[in-house]
Design an enzyme around this catalytic site. Sequence first.
Site, PDB file in Angstrom:
ATOM      1  N   HIS A 116      79.368 -96.798  36.824  1.00 26.44           N
ATOM      2  CA  HIS A 116      78.786 -97.977  37.486  1.00 26.44           C
ATOM      3  C   HIS A 116      79.046 -99.225  36.655  1.00 26.44           C
ATOM      4  CE1 HIS A 116      75.102 -98.212  34.899  1.00 26.44           C
ATOM      5  NE2 HIS A 116      75.170 -96.894  34.887  1.00 26.44           N
ATOM      6  N   ASP A 118      77.269-102.200  37.185  1.00 27.02           N
ATOM      7  CA  ASP A 118      76.083-103.036  37.010  1.00 27.02           C
ATOM      8  C   ASP A 118      75.353-102.631  35.736  1.00 27.02           C
ATOM      9  OD1 ASP A 118      75.276-100.554  38.288  1.00 27.02           O
ATOM     10  OD2 ASP A 118      73.313-101.473  38.624  1.00 27.02           O
ATOM     11  N   ASP A 149      76.440 -98.375  28.553  1.00 26.99           N
ATOM     12  CA  ASP A 149      75.890 -97.979  29.858  1.00 26.99           C
ATOM     13  C   ASP A 149      76.142 -99.080  30.881  1.00 26.99           C
ATOM     14  OD1 ASP A 149      74.420 -96.795  31.880  1.00 26.99           O
ATOM     15  OD2 ASP A 149      72.481 -97.348  31.029  1.00 26.99           O
ATOM     16  N   GLU A 184      73.478 -98.956  40.334  1.00 26.75           N
ATOM     17  CA  GLU A 184      72.830 -97.784  39.738  1.00 26.75           C
ATOM     18  C   GLU A 184      71.570 -98.179  38.987  1.00 26.75           C
ATOM     19  OE1 GLU A 184      71.749 -94.620  36.960  1.00 26.75           O
ATOM     20  OE2 GLU A 184      72.359 -96.662  36.445  1.00 26.75           O
ATOM     21  N   GLU A 185      71.582 -99.349  38.359  1.00 24.58           N
ATOM     22  CA  GLU A 185      70.418 -99.788  37.597  1.00 24.58           C
ATOM     23  C   GLU A 185      69.325-100.384  38.483  1.00 24.58           C
ATOM     24  OE1 GLU A 185      70.239 -98.745  34.811  1.00 24.58           O
ATOM     25  OE2 GLU A 185      72.088 -98.926  33.661  1.00 24.58           O
TER      26      GLU A 185
END
Length: 481
Positions: A116, A118, A149, A184-185
């Site tokens: 991801h 984001d 991440d 995703e976040e």
Amino acid sequence: MTDSLPTVAGADAANPQVEAIRAAVADGFPSTIADLTDLVKIPSVSWPAFDPANLQASAEAVAELVRGLDVFDLVDVRRAPVAGAEGDDDPQLGSPAVIAHRAARNGRPTVLLYAHHDVQPPGRDEDWDSSPFEPTLRGDRLYGRGAADDKAGIMAHVGAIRALTSVLGHDLDLGIALFIEGEEEYLSQSFGNFLHAHRDLLAADAIIVADSGNWDLETPAITVALRGAVAFNLRIDTLAHASHSGMFGGAVPDAMFAAIRLLDTLWAADGSVAVDGLTSAGLETPDYDEAQLRAETGLLEGVAPVGNDTILSRIWSQPAITITGIDAPDIANASNTLVPGVRVRVSARVAPGQDAREAYEAIRAHLERNVPFGAKLTFEDVDTGQPFLVDTSGWAVAETRGAMEDAWGTAPVEIGVGGSIPFIAELVDEFPSAQILVTGVEDPDSRAHSPNESLHLGVFQRSLLAEALFLARLDARDGDS
């Protein structure tokens, strides 16, 4: 700049293809880091309070990197409606995602690569040693929001394909699908609809979810268990309006008093969860002592860990409940007033094997059963995500183990993760026959979601090499075996 890659003993040390890919990863690594730093500079926070234009810019930047690989027949930036908006005339769309596809040939399998683009909000600049969106190299670590991440997950995919094609050429038989998500976040609200709408392009025999971590700087890991998640806002009201605390304090229960009493019932005296109906998974765990916990978490001297059983069982196998936010008067505005209402954010982790909605109902029932003074409770904005257990018996896990051992010079360990990746359950629903592999580039000091998030470059290089070797194994593999 990085730890040197290990030389693998045994037959693979003499395998020309393994050594050629190893050399290609090393040669291309400076370019990989340069591309990663460019991605980290884009503040692609997916939370509503942040500028969505940065998400679009981030998606376009990723798409350009993927197009530059020259292996995909299709590369595009697309969106899908968020859950619940599918039938609207003008549905709310999720954040932009990057999708790419090349078809398998000659009986080879297809692999779906997920990451991801984001990131979490950066928090306060003063909590960072360097600016969160100005990637900074200190020693063997690259610091910045998203450096680990999960923009490094994106570059693990990109770098692995670059290394693979530099050795095998661009005319691969392996089928590759790519899905780089943009939310995703922030709940992955359009994830299921995106999968369904693009099922033909994303269907695969094996799925790599590059969004986890490794055991330590020298030992790779395959994540085989993930806790689920439950989160909701809880409002506690006791008064129709504020009152003078001197005139009525001692006779009238204010909402803060009720909230403190109520929330304390969620835990036993040792800090373990005390909610009937929440289950534990009973997973076996490797050795991990309190000293390691303190080193990895920053637990202050004299502050004791909470819970019971082994430390890793508390993180991997047991439920946990955290209050992550409180809406109440701050100290600067704290008058002598009985507060009529407060709101808290309850965040719970659900043990593998338990349905997340069932866990929410158990927590809600507990709160309603233990509410003090007849306070009024309101439950809002409920979100749930399912836990996950990996089936480790398939060929894809065996191939991953072999590729990791070749890359790292040591066999991987199987780990659980206390965090959650709820969308994996949606992958299982959409592609029930696919083998899912949860890997990652993080290490215990990456501090994802926290100030001073960082990526260890040696770990990253070995993780990237492991993925390149895994893809090479699949390119040589009969898709039916």
